[in-house]
Motif scaffolding. Structure first.
Motif, PDB file in Angstrom:
ATOM      1  N   GLY A   1     -43.630   5.729   5.989  1.00 40.23           N
ATOM      2  CA  GLY A   1     -43.313   6.907   5.846  1.00 40.23           C
ATOM      3  C   GLY A   1     -41.764   6.984   7.423  1.00 40.23           C
ATOM      4  O   GLY A   1     -41.172   7.616   6.796  1.00 40.23           O
ATOM      5  N   LYS A   2     -41.553   5.558   7.723  1.00 34.76           N
ATOM      6  CA  LYS A   2     -41.133   5.414   9.402  1.00 34.76           C
ATOM      7  C   LYS A   2     -40.587   4.515   9.012  1.00 34.76           C
ATOM      8  O   LYS A   2     -40.087   3.631   8.479  1.00 34.76           O
ATOM      9  N   PRO A   3     -39.044   4.150  10.089  1.00 33.85           N
ATOM     10  CA  PRO A   3     -38.307   3.346   9.768  1.00 33.85           C
ATOM     11  C   PRO A   3     -38.367   1.742  10.262  1.00 33.85           C
ATOM     12  O   PRO A   3     -39.697   2.291  11.331  1.00 33.85           O
ATOM     13  N   ALA A   4     -37.972   1.151   9.892  1.00 30.66           N
ATOM     14  CA  ALA A   4     -38.780  -0.286  10.645  1.00 30.66           C
ATOM     15  C   ALA A   4     -38.498  -0.667  12.031  1.00 30.66           C
ATOM     16  O   ALA A   4     -37.030  -0.262  11.948  1.00 30.66           O
ATOM     17  N   ILE A   5     -39.197  -1.453  12.655  1.00 30.58           N
ATOM     18  CA  ILE A   5     -38.941  -1.378  14.083  1.00 30.58           C
ATOM     19  C   ILE A   5     -38.601  -2.939  14.081  1.00 30.58           C
ATOM     20  O   ILE A   5     -39.678  -3.962  13.808  1.00 30.58           O
ATOM     21  N   ILE A   6     -37.106  -3.652  14.126  1.00 28.59           N
ATOM     22  CA  ILE A   6     -36.610  -5.152  14.573  1.00 28.59           C
ATOM     23  C   ILE A   6     -36.891  -4.853  16.382  1.00 28.59           C
ATOM     24  O   ILE A   6     -36.653  -4.056  16.974  1.00 28.59           O
ATOM     25  N   PHE A   7     -37.174  -6.237  16.536  1.00 32.89           N
ATOM     26  CA  PHE A   7     -37.549  -6.726  17.861  1.00 32.89           C
ATOM     27  C   PHE A   7     -36.976  -8.774  18.228  1.00 32.89           C
ATOM     28  O   PHE A   7     -37.137  -8.709  16.712  1.00 32.89           O
ATOM     29  N   VAL A   8     -36.274  -8.249  19.199  1.00 31.10           N
ATOM     30  CA  VAL A   8     -36.273  -9.750  19.478  1.00 31.10           C
ATOM     31  C   VAL A   8     -37.209  -9.740  21.203  1.00 31.10           C
ATOM     32  O   VAL A   8     -36.920  -8.911  21.796  1.00 31.10           O
ATOM     33  N   ARG A   9     -37.660 -11.135  20.845  1.00 27.47           N
ATOM     34  CA  ARG A   9     -38.560 -11.444  22.044  1.00 27.47           C
ATOM     35  C   ARG A   9     -38.618 -12.639  22.934  1.00 27.47           C
ATOM     36  O   ARG A   9     -38.371 -13.707  21.437  1.00 27.47           O
ATOM     37  N   ASP A  10     -38.259 -13.451  23.423  1.00 24.36           N
ATOM     38  CA  ASP A  10     -37.900 -14.403  24.839  1.00 24.36           C
ATOM     39  C   ASP A  10     -39.017 -14.496  25.954  1.00 24.36           C
ATOM     40  O   ASP A  10     -39.518 -13.688  26.030  1.00 24.36           O
ATOM     41  N   ASN A  11     -39.035 -15.455  25.948  1.00 24.59           N
ATOM     42  CA  ASN A  11     -40.508 -15.888  27.205  1.00 24.59           C
ATOM     43  C   ASN A  11     -39.734 -16.176  28.495  1.00 24.59           C
ATOM     44  O   ASN A  11     -40.003 -17.000  29.184  1.00 24.59           O
ATOM     45  N   GLY A  12     -38.758 -15.724  28.609  1.00 24.52           N
ATOM     46  CA  GLY A  12     -37.825 -15.879  30.194  1.00 24.52           C
ATOM     47  C   GLY A  12     -37.987 -15.370  31.322  1.00 24.52           C
ATOM     48  O   GLY A  12     -38.935 -15.121  30.961  1.00 24.52           O
ATOM     49  N   ALA A  13     -36.925 -14.262  31.485  1.00 27.50           N
ATOM     50  CA  ALA A  13     -36.757 -14.408  33.226  1.00 27.50           C
ATOM     51  C   ALA A  13     -37.318 -13.199  33.339  1.00 27.50           C
ATOM     52  O   ALA A  13     -38.179 -12.803  34.294  1.00 27.50           O
ATOM     53  N   GLY A  14     -37.419 -12.645  31.759  1.00 24.79           N
ATOM     54  CA  GLY A  14     -37.446 -10.901  32.506  1.00 24.79           C
ATOM     55  C   GLY A  14     -37.124 -10.105  33.149  1.00 24.79           C
ATOM     56  O   GLY A  14     -36.138 -10.532  33.905  1.00 24.79           O
TER      57      GLY A  14
ATOM     58  N   ILE B   1     -32.992   1.894  20.314  1.00 22.11           N
ATOM     59  CA  ILE B   1     -33.486   1.461  21.471  1.00 22.11           C
ATOM     60  C   ILE B   1     -33.686   0.894  22.472  1.00 22.11           C
ATOM     61  O   ILE B   1     -33.379   1.876  23.147  1.00 22.11           O
ATOM     62  N   TRP B   2     -34.836   0.475  22.736  1.00 22.65           N
ATOM     63  CA  TRP B   2     -35.446   0.374  23.730  1.00 22.65           C
ATOM     64  C   TRP B   2     -36.354  -1.381  24.297  1.00 22.65           C
ATOM     65  O   TRP B   2     -36.189  -2.078  23.477  1.00 22.65           O
ATOM     66  N   ALA B   3     -36.771  -1.050  25.994  1.00 13.31           N
ATOM     67  CA  ALA B   3     -37.613  -2.923  26.104  1.00 13.31           C
ATOM     68  C   ALA B   3     -38.496  -2.764  26.133  1.00 13.31           C
ATOM     69  O   ALA B   3     -38.701  -1.545  27.464  1.00 13.31           O
ATOM     70  N   GLU B   4     -39.361  -3.822  26.872  1.00  8.30           N
ATOM     71  CA  GLU B   4     -40.144  -4.389  27.426  1.00  8.30           C
ATOM     72  C   GLU B   4     -40.680  -5.184  28.314  1.00  8.30           C
ATOM     73  O   GLU B   4     -40.467  -6.523  27.539  1.00  8.30           O
ATOM     74  N   ALA B   5     -40.370  -5.777  29.221  1.00  2.00           N
ATOM     75  CA  ALA B   5     -40.499  -6.516  29.678  1.00  2.00           C
ATOM     76  C   ALA B   5     -41.470  -6.545  31.290  1.00  2.00           C
ATOM     77  O   ALA B   5     -42.385  -5.625  31.302  1.00  2.00           O
ATOM     78  N   GLU B   6     -41.852  -8.132  32.430  1.00  2.00           N
ATOM     79  CA  GLU B   6     -41.987  -8.842  33.150  1.00  2.00           C
ATOM     80  C   GLU B   6     -41.431  -9.254  33.551  1.00  2.00           C
ATOM     81  O   GLU B   6     -41.459 -10.402  33.007  1.00  2.00           O
ATOM     82  N   PRO B   7     -41.500  -9.209  35.185  1.00  2.00           N
ATOM     83  CA  PRO B   7     -40.828 -10.545  35.601  1.00  2.00           C
ATOM     84  C   PRO B   7     -41.177 -11.816  34.996  1.00  2.00           C
ATOM     85  O   PRO B   7     -42.911 -11.672  36.036  1.00  2.00           O
ATOM     86  N   ASP B   8     -40.495 -12.663  34.902  1.00  6.11           N
ATOM     87  CA  ASP B   8     -40.736 -13.827  34.612  1.00  6.11           C
ATOM     88  C   ASP B   8     -41.986 -14.517  33.463  1.00  6.11           C
ATOM     89  O   ASP B   8     -42.553 -14.786  33.653  1.00  6.11           O
ATOM     90  N   HIS B   9     -42.208 -13.139  32.589  1.00  5.46           N
ATOM     91  CA  HIS B   9     -43.296 -13.400  31.758  1.00  5.46           C
ATOM     92  C   HIS B   9     -41.904 -12.978  30.241  1.00  5.46           C
ATOM     93  O   HIS B   9     -43.095 -12.520  29.324  1.00  5.46           O
ATOM     94  N   GLY B  10     -40.578 -12.674  30.261  1.00  3.52           N
ATOM     95  CA  GLY B  10     -39.834 -12.225  29.311  1.00  3.52           C
ATOM     96  C   GLY B  10     -39.535 -11.356  29.146  1.00  3.52           C
ATOM     97  O   GLY B  10     -40.578 -10.540  29.742  1.00  3.52           O
ATOM     98  N   ALA B  11     -38.626 -11.156  27.206  1.00  2.88           N
ATOM     99  CA  ALA B  11     -38.754  -9.722  27.446  1.00  2.88           C
ATOM    100  C   ALA B  11     -38.840  -9.594  26.095  1.00  2.88           C
ATOM    101  O   ALA B  11     -38.259  -9.927  25.190  1.00  2.88           O
ATOM    102  N   THR B  12     -38.583  -8.190  26.137  1.00  2.00           N
ATOM    103  CA  THR B  12     -38.933  -7.719  24.655  1.00  2.00           C
ATOM    104  C   THR B  12     -37.743  -6.817  23.806  1.00  2.00           C
ATOM    105  O   THR B  12     -38.237  -5.387  25.019  1.00  2.00           O
ATOM    106  N   PHE B  13     -36.830  -6.816  23.106  1.00  2.00           N
ATOM    107  CA  PHE B  13     -35.723  -5.501  22.932  1.00  2.00           C
ATOM    108  C   PHE B  13     -36.570  -5.488  21.387  1.00  2.00           C
ATOM    109  O   PHE B  13     -36.299  -5.375  20.508  1.00  2.00           O
TER     110      PHE B  13
END
Length: 763
Positions: A669-682, A725-737
């Motif tokens: 019943g809601k729009p799909a959430i698309i995300f891109v994740r990496d294991n980079g610098a965050g 659009i929003w993001a979640e991240a942690e220094p040295d543990h990558g980021a997810t958009f």
């Protein structure tokens, strides 16, 4: 005569006045005299509590009859006896060599009141030799309870019912002819105590009291020094389970040669088993319950051999200190349906019964969970053992229940009016459950009870009064509101004209503001083009002259000058990138959405192909899941993925193995959430609010190159699609958009509304 009478009166008065004074003087004189030294145990033990508290000096010789250093290591338990009696001695210190029974000691101390009887305290004891133990006095349990033989070395005869080990002590339950007494001793290594069970013995020891905090006697027990003081007069059967099987119905019946002080052997079908507490059997028409410490599990229907000591139960014979072993399996005993009246007659004591009743109470806080039922004007408890770990169901009062369990009679009194008959009748009964499944709900109580009916009638009367009062109040308010409404209608007619005028003015204002907004938007676009165009020309000049200087005069320049020249070229290159980014944002602002049903996986694959040159020489793992097809502008969506995947590739450059994911989260019943994740610098989430602003960067150019415009562009594109659009991240543990698209919602905005929206969210 008259004169002699006066003399008599005077003498009487003097005697009255001087008598008390003389008595007090004599008492004080007596208290000043030294107390006599007590030299026998009888002298010390015969003092009253008040006399013993005066600390009479004690100096006596006696033989140690009991010594126990384990009860309290600071003050060993010591009993000393002589030819006159025995007494408890409190040593001032622990002897270097523990005393033994038979040690002849010299005691020096003082008398004390003790908890029950006088004792010798602050004692110094010195071993001066050996002595045989004194001759015991034969006593009964009844004599022990009088306290007259307290502390004495005595002898009793009885049958050992149980042997228990408690720490470093051994306890015997000894059944005398008139009661059961506890006898305790220190455990001897290698001594056989278990073989004493069911043996008739003669035991010698000191009688010790049990008393409460007020010094009143509550019981008595024996302490004996060693196994040698237990003389076996009749040994127990070598194989108890080989004893003849007796019918339960014959227990404790008249026998010219009774042997009920020894264990008996019975056999029956198990009807209830509470491991470690109770075992109930059915032998033909008679039931029996046996107290047991054995924990071997037995199930209803098993045939069991039981040996135990017969005892008078609450109403019918029972066994104590029972042990058992299985003898096969039979069909479970069916429950006998009885009424409460029938149960109270006692004919079904220790039998498996079934009866019904109404719940009147429940107590889950008792040591054994129980409920209370009522039937035929009788109230009786239903008990489940706590050690089973099970609980009775929580039920409403008045629920009708069917109960299956063991009928256990409680108490017995002589039948009124016929004391010569000696016939006992039970006072009450209880039902012992095997499990919570023995409780079955037959009928739940009706909610409509007399109390509830009265409550509802009262509530209805109260509601009627409230309604009548409310009707009266409403009539008054209707009159008032009618008058107010007439006034409001008149005012509304006037306001209607004003509102129409305001609407016309508002439409005119909106048209002017829209025109102003369009003009502002065109001016911004023109400014962007102008700035970009005007900047490109000087930038080309600066870049050209820098190359001429480097080519013509480079070899002649100092090293520092060449470095400055290189810095100029780098700055020009970066400025060119910024100008291109600004032009891209200006184009994006002018561009209208061209929606189509697009395959996001195809778009992502094309972007990854474009990024392949940047992957050369690196270990990059692309984890691309199945993405949904959405209504979007495919060209702008390619730009979104190019920025997000490019950033993921750039910021994971420092990883030996870069892992980049693209996936979606489906929401019903809601729009799909698309995300891109990496294991980079965050990055640090406390700066997340600045993430999508123009020229906002969290890393220096020396760490990661960039213009600070890419994520701002992504933000604009997602907004044009009506998404977030929003993001979640942690220094040295990558980021997810993460981002969502609203489909045909906000994505269908006109160009004017899009421009207004972008102006409102411009960083």
């Amino acid at each position: 005569m008259r004169r002699s009478g006066y003399l008599v009166l005077i003498m009487v008065a003097l005697a009255v006045l001087l008598g008390p004074a003389a008595s007090v003087s004599q008492q004080q004189s007596a208290e000043r005299q030294p107390l006599p030294t007590l030299t026998t145990t009888h002298q010390a033990h015969s003092l009253t509590s008040d006399q013993a508290a005066r600390s009479y000096p004690v100096h006596l010789r006696g033989v140690v009859t009991y010594y126990d250093p384990y009860i309290d290591p600071r003050y060993p338990t010591v009993w000393v006896s002589d030819s006159s009696g025995g007494i408890y001695v409190v040593l001032s210190s622990v002897p270097a060599v523990p005393f033994k029974a038979g040690d002849l000691v010299e005691i020096t101390g003082t008398s004390a009141a003790g908890g029950y009887a006088p004792v010798v305290k602050d004692s110094e004891a010195r071993v001066i030799g050996k002595s045989p133990l004194p001759s015991p006095a034969s006593i009964t349990f009844g004599q022990m309870l009088t306290g007259a033989e307290d502390g004495r070395w005595v002898e009793v005869e009885g049958v050992v019912h149980a042997v228990r080990e408690s720490g470093k002590n051994i306890d015997l339950d000894l059944a005398l002819s008139d009661g059961t007494v506890l006898a305790t001793t220190i455990k001897e290594v290698g001594a056989d105590y278990d073989s004493l069970v069911d043996a008739k013995v003669r035991l010698r020891g000191n009688q010790a009291p049990l008393f409460n905090h007020q010094g009143a006697m509550t019981g008595s027990y024996l302490v004996f020094p060693d196994r040698a003081q237990v003389m076996v007069m009749e040994p127990p059967p070598a194989h108890p389970f080989a004893l003849p099987i007796l019918p339960v119905i014959g227990l404790l019946r008249f026998n010219p040669k009774p042997a009920w002080d020894h264990r008996v052997h019975i056999r029956g079908t198990v009807t209830l088993a509470w491991p470690g507490r109770l075992l109930c059997l059915q032998d033909g028409p008679q039931g029996l319950c046996a107290q047991t410490d054995q924990t071997n599990p037995l199930n209803p229907g098993e045939l069991a051999d039981v040996i135990g000591f017969p005892t008078m139960g609450a109403f019918t014979p029972a066994l104590t200190r029972a042990t058992y072993e299985t003898a096969g399996f039979q069909s479970p005993v069916p429950a006998v349906a009885v009424t409460a009246d029938q149960a109270l007659r006692g004919n079904h004591d220790a039998e498996l019964v079934e009866l019904t009743g109404q719940l009147v109470g429940q107590d889950e806080t008792a040591s054994d969970p129980n409920i209370v039922l009522s039937s035929q004007n009788h109230v009786f408890p239903i008990i489940l053992p706590a050690q089973s770990g099970e609980r009775l169901p929580t039920l409403k009062k008045g629920t009708t229940l069917r109960i299956v369990g063991i009928c256990s009679m409680k108490g017995g009194t002589e039948m009124a009016g016929t004391p010569a008959d000696g016939l006992s009748i039970p006072e009450s009964f209880r039902i012992l459950l095997r499990s919570p499944e023995d409780v079955v709900v037959i009928k739940t109580p009706s909610w409509w009870t007399p109390i509830h009916a009265i409550s509802m009638l009262g509530l209805a009367a109260a509601l009627t009064l409230v309604v009548l009062a409310w009707v009266f109040v409403l009539r008054q308010r209707v009159h008032e509101q009618t008058h107010i409404i007439r006034q409001q209608l008149q005012e509304a007619a006037k306001l209607g004209l004003e509102i129409r005028k305001l609407n016309e003015d508002l439409e005119e204002t909106i048209a002017k503001r829209t025109a102003q907004l369009e003009a502002t938007n065109h001016e911004l676009e023109a400014f962007s083009y102008s700035v970009s165009h005007d900047l490109r020309s000087p930038l080309r000049h600066i870049a050209g002259f820098s190359r001429i200087l480097a080519n013509d005069f480079g070899p002649m320049m100092a090293v520092e000058a060449r470095e400055h020249l290189q810095s100029i070229e780098d700055a020009v290159r970066r400025m060119g990138l910024l100008v291109d980014a600004l032009l891209g944002m200006a184009v994006l602002r002018r561009r209208s959405l061209r929606l189509s049903h697009s395959d996001l996986n195809r778009i992502v694959d094309e972007v990854i192909s474009m990024l392949q040159p940047e992957c050369e020489g690196r270990d990059v793992e692309w984890r691309i899941a199945k993405l949904p097809a959405l209504d979007c502008d495919p060209i702008l969506m390619a730009q979104v993925f190019q920025n997000l995947l490019g950033n993921a590739l750039k910021y994971s450059r420092g990883r030996a193995s870069a892992v980049i994911e693209a996936d979606s989260i489906q929401q019903p019943g809601k729009p799909a959430i698309i995300f891109v994740r990496d294991n980079g610098a965050g990055f640090n989430m406390k700066y997340a609010e600045k993430l999508f602003g123009v020229f906002q960067r969290f890393h220096t150019d020396s760490e990661f190159e960039g213009t600070g415009v890419g994520l701002a562009t992504v933000h604009r594109i997602i907004q044009k699609h009506g998404g977030t659009i929003w993001a979640e991240a942690e220094p040295d543990h990558g980021a997810t958009f993460y981002f969502t698209l609203q489909g045909n919602g906000q994505a269908g905005m006109t160009e004017k509304a899009t421009a207004a929206h972008e102006l409102a969210v411009e960083p």
